[in-house]
Design a protein around this motif. Structure first.
Motif, PDB file in Angstrom:
ATOM      1  N   ARG A 175       1.961   1.670  -3.679  1.00 22.07           N
ATOM      2  CA  ARG A 175       1.197   2.235  -4.632  1.00 22.07           C
ATOM      3  C   ARG A 175       0.966   4.176  -3.901  1.00 22.07           C
ATOM      4  O   ARG A 175       0.635   4.605  -5.218  1.00 22.07           O
ATOM      5  N   TYR A 176       1.160   4.596  -2.545  1.00 16.17           N
ATOM      6  CA  TYR A 176       1.101   5.891  -2.565  1.00 16.17           C
ATOM      7  C   TYR A 176       2.206   6.387  -3.477  1.00 16.17           C
ATOM      8  O   TYR A 176       1.629   7.920  -4.049  1.00 16.17           O
TER       9      TYR A 176
ATOM     10  N   SER B  46       1.594   6.968  -6.537  1.00 15.98           N
ATOM     11  CA  SER B  46       1.058   8.334  -6.993  1.00 15.98           C
ATOM     12  C   SER B  46       1.425   9.679  -7.113  1.00 15.98           C
ATOM     13  O   SER B  46       1.345  10.972  -7.846  1.00 15.98           O
TER      14      SER B  46
ATOM     15  N   GLU C 294       1.246  -1.485   0.027  1.00 14.58           N
ATOM     16  CA  GLU C 294       0.076  -0.054   0.445  1.00 14.58           C
ATOM     17  C   GLU C 294       0.621   0.971  -0.066  1.00 14.58           C
ATOM     18  O   GLU C 294       0.508   2.657  -0.930  1.00 14.58           O
TER      19      GLU C 294
ATOM     20  N   ARG D  96      -2.838   7.555   3.677  1.00 14.66           N
ATOM     21  CA  ARG D  96      -3.241   6.928   4.734  1.00 14.66           C
ATOM     22  C   ARG D  96      -2.250   5.882   4.864  1.00 14.66           C
ATOM     23  O   ARG D  96      -1.138   4.734   5.931  1.00 14.66           O
ATOM     24  N   ALA D  97      -1.722   5.033   3.819  1.00 15.81           N
ATOM     25  CA  ALA D  97      -0.369   4.105   3.983  1.00 15.81           C
ATOM     26  C   ALA D  97       0.562   4.810   4.731  1.00 15.81           C
ATOM     27  O   ALA D  97       1.280   3.924   4.647  1.00 15.81           O
TER      28      ALA D  97
ATOM     29  N   LYS E 266      -5.180   7.830  -0.860  1.00 12.60           N
ATOM     30  CA  LYS E 266      -3.971   6.819  -0.154  1.00 12.60           C
ATOM     31  C   LYS E 266      -3.118   7.168   0.786  1.00 12.60           C
ATOM     32  O   LYS E 266      -2.063   6.827   1.200  1.00 12.60           O
TER      33      LYS E 266
ATOM     34  N   GLU F 122      -6.457  11.397  -6.083  1.00  9.32           N
ATOM     35  CA  GLU F 122      -5.999  10.078  -5.173  1.00  9.32           C
ATOM     36  C   GLU F 122      -4.688  10.268  -4.849  1.00  9.32           C
ATOM     37  O   GLU F 122      -4.241   9.363  -4.383  1.00  9.32           O
ATOM     38  N   THR F 123      -4.063  10.684  -5.078  1.00  6.43           N
ATOM     39  CA  THR F 123      -2.575  10.710  -3.657  1.00  6.43           C
ATOM     40  C   THR F 123      -3.573  11.481  -2.756  1.00  6.43           C
ATOM     41  O   THR F 123      -3.128  10.372  -1.325  1.00  6.43           O
TER      42      THR F 123
END
Length: 304
Positions: A48-49, A52, A45, A102-103, A100, A96-97
Motif C-alpha cells: 500500500r505504501y 502511494s 501494508e 511506517r509500513a 503510510k 497520504e504517503t
C-alpha cells in the motif's frame, strides 16, 4: 533569474515523458515480481505504501511534463492555474504517503524512510518556491524552477525505490516471520472492548516466550507498598525478562492477571493498556496469591 527558452522547457518535457515510460515498465516488472511473494499482512501494508509512493512519483513527473508544455503552449495565467491544481494534488498525495511510511519498517531498511523525508522537503520546495520568488504572480522562470525541481525529486525517488528492491529481495529470501492478527468477530459472540480482543492468531512464529507469573517485587524481592507501585514493578520486571530473550512488550500476545481483590481489576486494566499501548487477549482471575503482600501477579506469552 535568466530567461527561460522554449527549447529548455521542451527538453524538460521530453526527458519527463521518456522517464515516465521507463518508470511504468519498471513498475510493471516490480508488481509482477511482488505478486509471487507471500501475502503476509506486513507485506500488504508495504505494498500500500509502495502504491502511494508510485502515485506521487507519477505526479512529480506529470508536473514536470505538463507544466513545461503549458509554459510553451499557453498564456502564463493558464500555466499558473495548472501549477496550483497540480500542487494541491501533490501535497495531498505526499501527506497520504507520509502517513503510510511506517509500513517500510518491514524491510529493515532506511532507504525508503530517508526518501520520504527528502521527498517531502522536495514537495515543499516545489510548491512554495515559485510563490516566494515571484510573489502572488509567479513568472515563467519561477514555474520553470518548479518543473525542474519536480523532475529532480522524481529522479531521486525512483533511485530510492530501485535501491529498496534489494531490501525487498532480502525480505523474500528470509524465512517467514510471525504474523500476528487480533480476532474480534462481528457476529456470533459478544463484542470486544477497545482494550481487549477475543483471540490472537499467530502464523509462522520464529520464537515463543512463556513468562511465568511475575510479581510487583523490586530487585531486593520486596513488594511494592501499593497496587499502583506493584503494577509498575510487574511491567518493569516483564520488560527485563523479555529483554533477556531479545524481545519487548511489543511482542506480547497474551496476558493473564491474578488479582487478590476484584476491586483491583480496573486499575490492573489501565496499567496493562499503558504498558502495551494496544489490545491483546487477556484474562483476569481473582485468587489468593502466595504471599499476603502480593496484590497482583501477571504472566504473559510473547511471540516474534
Amino acid at each position: 533569474m535568466r530567461q527561460v527558452s522554449d527549447e529548455l522547457l521542451l527538453g524538460i518535457a521530453g526527458v519527463s515523458a521518456t522517464v515516465i515510460g521507463l518508470f511504468l515498465v519498471g513498475v510493471l516488472f516490480f508488481v509482477e515480481g511482488g505478486m509471487r511473494g507471500p501475502a503476509r499482512e506486513s507485506r500488504v501494508e508495504l505494498w500500500r505504501y509502495m502504491r502511494s509512493g508510485t502515485r506521487i512519483v507519477m505526479l512529480l513527473f506529470a508536473m514536470a511534463l505538463l507544466l513545461s508544455l503549458a509554459l510553451v503552449a499557453f498564456e502564463l495565467a493558464w500555466a499558473r492555474a495548472l501549477f496550483v491544481g497540480l500542487s494541491v494534488v501533490l501535497v495531498v498525495a505526499n501527506v497520504e504517503t507520509a502517513v503510510k511510511v511506517r509500513a517500510t519498517r518491514v524491510t529493515q531498511s532506511r532507504t525508503l524512510l530517508l526518501n520520504e523525508i527528502a521527498g517531502t522537503v522536495g514537495v515543499v520546495a516545489i510548491v512554495a518556491l515559485p510563490w516566494i520568488l515571484g510573489g502572488l504572480r509567479p513568472g515563467r522562470e519561477d514555474l520553470t524552477l518548479a518543473a525542474f525541481l519536480a523532475l529532480a525529486t522524481a529522479f531521486a525517488s525512483v533511485s530510492a525505490i530501485a535501491l529498496s528492491t534489494f531490501d525487498l529481495a532480502r525480505l523474500d529470501s528470509a524465512p517467514p516471520g510471525a504474523e500476528i492478527r487480533l480476532l474480534r468477530p462481528d457476529s456470533g459472540v459478544y463484542p470486544a472492548t477497545d482494550d481487549y480482543a477475543h483471540a490472537v492468531e499467530i502464523r509462522d512464529p520464529r520464537r515463543l516466550v512463556f513468562v511465568a507469573g511475575t510479581m510487583g517485587l523490586d530487585r531486593a524481592g520486596a513488594a511494592g507498598a501499593s497496587l499502583e507501585e506493584q503494577l509498575t514493578l510487574v511491567w518493569d520486571n516483564i520488560r527485563a525478562i523479555l529483554a533477556a530473550a531479545g524481545m519487548t512488550l511489543d511482542d506480547v500476545v497474551r496476558v493473564t492477571s491474578y488479582l487478590r481483590d476484584v476491586a483491583y481489576a480496573e486499575e490492573n486494566a489501565r496499567a496493562r493498556v499503558a504498558a502495551l499501548g494496544r489490545a491483546v487477549p487477556t484474562t483476569a482471575i481473582v485468587t489468593q496469591t502466595l504471599a499476603d503482600d502480593w496484590l497482583v501477579e501477571i504472566e504473559v506469552i510473547a511471540a516474534t
